[in-house]
Design a protein around this motif. Structure first.
Motif, PDB file in Angstrom:
ATOM      1  N   CYS A 153      44.864  35.617  36.797  1.00  0.00           N
ATOM      2  CA  CYS A 153      44.701  35.379  38.482  1.00  0.00           C
ATOM      3  C   CYS A 153      43.001  34.842  38.499  1.00  0.00           C
ATOM      4  N   ALA A 155      40.935  34.198  41.353  1.00  0.00           N
ATOM      5  CA  ALA A 155      40.266  34.638  42.570  1.00  0.00           C
ATOM      6  C   ALA A 155      39.382  36.314  42.118  1.00  0.00           C
ATOM      7  N   ALA A 156      38.934  36.307  42.747  1.00  0.00           N
ATOM      8  CA  ALA A 156      37.571  37.571  42.822  1.00  0.00           C
ATOM      9  C   ALA A 156      38.330  38.491  43.686  1.00  0.00           C
ATOM     10  N   CYS A 157      39.083  39.018  44.159  1.00  0.00           N
ATOM     11  CA  CYS A 157      39.064  39.822  45.482  1.00  0.00           C
ATOM     12  C   CYS A 157      38.196  41.252  44.534  1.00  0.00           C
ATOM     13  N   TYR A 159      38.449  44.117  45.369  1.00  0.00           N
ATOM     14  CA  TYR A 159      39.382  45.572  44.715  1.00  0.00           C
ATOM     15  C   TYR A 159      40.221  45.360  43.668  1.00  0.00           C
ATOM     16  N   CYS A 160      40.300  44.346  43.107  1.00  0.00           N
ATOM     17  CA  CYS A 160      41.692  44.025  42.133  1.00  0.00           C
ATOM     18  C   CYS A 160      41.204  44.084  40.517  1.00  0.00           C
ATOM     19  N   VAL A 162      43.211  43.050  38.478  1.00  0.00           N
ATOM     20  CA  VAL A 162      44.539  42.019  37.853  1.00  0.00           C
ATOM     21  C   VAL A 162      42.946  40.877  37.065  1.00  0.00           C
ATOM     22  N   PRO A 163      42.379  39.979  37.509  1.00  0.00           N
ATOM     23  CA  PRO A 163      41.697  39.606  36.800  1.00  0.00           C
ATOM     24  C   PRO A 163      41.703  40.060  35.102  1.00  0.00           C
ATOM     25  N   GLN A 197      50.820  35.625  40.549  1.00  0.00           N
ATOM     26  CA  GLN A 197      49.725  36.277  41.099  1.00  0.00           C
ATOM     27  C   GLN A 197      48.727  35.965  42.467  1.00  0.00           C
ATOM     28  N   HIS A 235      47.917  33.133  48.159  1.00  0.00           N
ATOM     29  CA  HIS A 235      47.239  33.455  47.881  1.00  0.00           C
ATOM     30  C   HIS A 235      47.398  32.860  49.748  1.00  0.00           C
ATOM     31  N   ARG A 274      38.091  38.488  50.358  1.00  0.00           N
ATOM     32  CA  ARG A 274      39.838  37.609  50.191  1.00  0.00           C
ATOM     33  C   ARG A 274      39.236  36.378  50.387  1.00  0.00           C
TER      34      ARG A 274
HETATM   35  S1  SF4 Z   1      44.442  40.908  44.894  1.00  0.00           S
HETATM   36 FE1  SF4 Z   1      45.904  39.388  43.889  1.00  0.00          FE
HETATM   37  S2  SF4 Z   1      44.581  37.243  44.663  1.00  0.00           S
HETATM   38 FE2  SF4 Z   1      43.063  38.928  44.923  1.00  0.00          FE
HETATM   39  S3  SF4 Z   1      42.625  39.062  42.794  1.00  0.00           S
HETATM   40 FE3  SF4 Z   1      43.709  40.000  42.478  1.00  0.00          FE
HETATM   41  S4  SF4 Z   1      46.029  39.023  41.892  1.00  0.00           S
HETATM   42 FE4  SF4 Z   1      44.394  37.579  42.244  1.00  0.00          FE
END
Ligand code: SF4
Length: 431
Positions: A153, A155-157, A159-160, A162-163, A197, A235, A274
């Motif tokens: 991913c 994006a740079a949320c 709290y996340c 995943v990246p 994602q 998204h 977001r």
């Molecule tokens: S919440 Fe979703 S869109 Fe935001 S960084 Fe995580 S995977 Fe990416």
């Protein structure tokens, strides 16, 4: 571990999100090509594949405690292999995982899904003499199948995690995705969920021309045998008219949109990074409804983000009603190490998060019930996935009054509901 490929069995279990399940399915497929037949009995397995997820603290803990309990299995199956995969494995690292769980034989984190076949070949060659591979087989996918179309991913949320555990976006080529869809459709799959994602960010090329996510929806919908196409999760920033129009153009793409909002408060959305506010999110939903009559919309809400006040939380509650959500996945915030939000004080007390979760669940139950009640007397299309039961296009389960065989799509009239399951009968048509 047995040396004869035909005799080996694999027990696979995925914790957490749909991406984790899709990765485990893909890795199980690689093991199936190397002679492992799937079993649902842990005791008869020669190898155990555990898919871990780190998006939420709770999912990671469950996976780690399960891996801990596999110590007992290893004692009774000393020749057996334990393979740990997924995002928590990536975050923690192979060395640390093996230090904590010495009974684990192989760690393949989420960045290794594509290279898993060669990793597993090297692993197996060290454990047993070279073995003939069985002919490639499509793993039994059932009526519903997933297609991972991208990983990572951009994006740079705040709290996340995943990246950092899955890395930047990489998009699978369209030809490869369509090839997998054809194989799975030939094996009996009828409903396909495109996974990523931020799935609607997919782009690539088809027949020498650039292709976007909307084009891909149409291409998958056109594969022979495909009855339905869904996708998870888009998204909001990237959900534009092109995608909504593609959904409208292809009747096999379900008019159902899961569009994660995460919060209804502008202040919290900004802290979450977001990239949109409440008004623009609602405008996106309104655009989708305008182009897709009969659209159902669901969402995700993350509650208890640092500094979330009663007023912020009330904004999330009112967002669900204002957008006309028919359901929502609701999660309590927990800081993930290394993310920007983990530097903020996790100041919403646990009991307040619990109370807010109860309130959200109550509202979601109310909204779902009102929607399902509104369907009584109306005809819905049902893709049957078990004898006599299936799913409507909106994703809710439907119980039919006759044992229709799996794989068929039937029209049925809703007569009532039991909880969130619709009851329906197939109308007799006049000859
Ligand atoms: S919440 Fe979703 S869109 Fe935001 S960084 Fe995580 S995977 Fe990416």
């Amino acid at each position: 571990m047995k040396t004869h490929p035909a005799g080996r069995k694999l027990f696979a279990h995925a914790f957490g999100c749909q991406m984790s399940a899709a990765d485990v399915a893909e890795m199980s497929g690689a093991l199936a090509k190397r002679g492992f037949a799937l079993t649902s009995e842990l005791d008869e397995a020669d190898a155990v594949l555990v898919g871990t997820c780190t998006v939420r603290d709770h999912a990671e803990h469950r996976a780690l405690s399960y891996i801990g309990r596999l110590r007992e299995w290893k004692t009774s199956h000393p020749e057996g292999a334990i393979i740990v995969a997924g995002c928590a494995a990536e975050r923690i690292g192979g060395g640390e995982l093996k230090r904590r769980f010495p009974h684990v034989d192989l760690v393949a984190g989420s960045k290794s899904v594509e290279s898993f076949p060669s990793i597993v070949d090297s692993f197996l060659s060290k454990r047993a003499p070279a073995e003939p591979k069985t002919s490639p087989a499509v793993s039994a996918s059932g009526i519903s199948a997933t297609l991972t179309i991208m990983r990572g991913c951009d994006a740079a949320c705040s709290y996340c995690i995943v990246p950092s555990v899955r890395g930047p976006e990489s998009h699978r080529p369209a030809g490869e995705i369509l090839g997998e869809a054809r194989l799975k459709a030939e094996a009996g799959a009828r409903e396909f969920t495109l996974l990523g994602q931020a799935v609607n960010g997919w782009h690539g090329a088809f027949e020498g021309r650039p292709a976007g996510f909307g084009d891909l929806l149409g291409l998958v919908a056109s594969v022979p045998g495909v009855e339905r196409v869904r996708f998870m999760s888009p998204h909001p920033l990237r959900f534009d008219e092109t995608v909504a129009r593609a959904m409208a153009e292809h009747p096999k793409v379900v008019p159902a949109l899961h569009l994660p909002a995460q919060s209804g408060s502008d202040r919290i959305l900004a802290l979450m990074r977001r990239g949109y506010d409440r008004a623009s999110y609602l405008a996106t939903v309104a655009m989708a409804r305008r182009l897709l009559p009969g659209l159902t919309v669901t969402t995700d809400i993350l509650l208890g983000f640092p500094t979330e006040t009663e007023a912020d939380f009330a904004d999330s509650l009112s967002l669900l009603s204002e957008m006309g959500a028919v359901s929502a996945f609701c999660f309590k915030y927990s800081p993930r190490q290394g993310t920007p939000s983990s530097l903020l004080c996790d100041d919403v007390p646990r009991e307040v998060k619990e109370e807010r979760l109860v309130l959200l669940h109550a509202l979601v139950a109310e909204l779902s019930a009102a929607y399902l009640d509104s369907l009584v007397g109306r005809e819905v299309s049902v893709l049957v996935d078990e004898p006599g039961t299936g799913r409507a296009a909106d994703g809710f389960r439907v119980r039919l009054d006759e044992p229709v065989l799996p794989g068929r799509v039937v029209s049925a009239v809703v007569s009532g509901r039991a909880g969130n399951i619709l009851m329906a009968h197939i109308p007799r048509r006049k000859a």
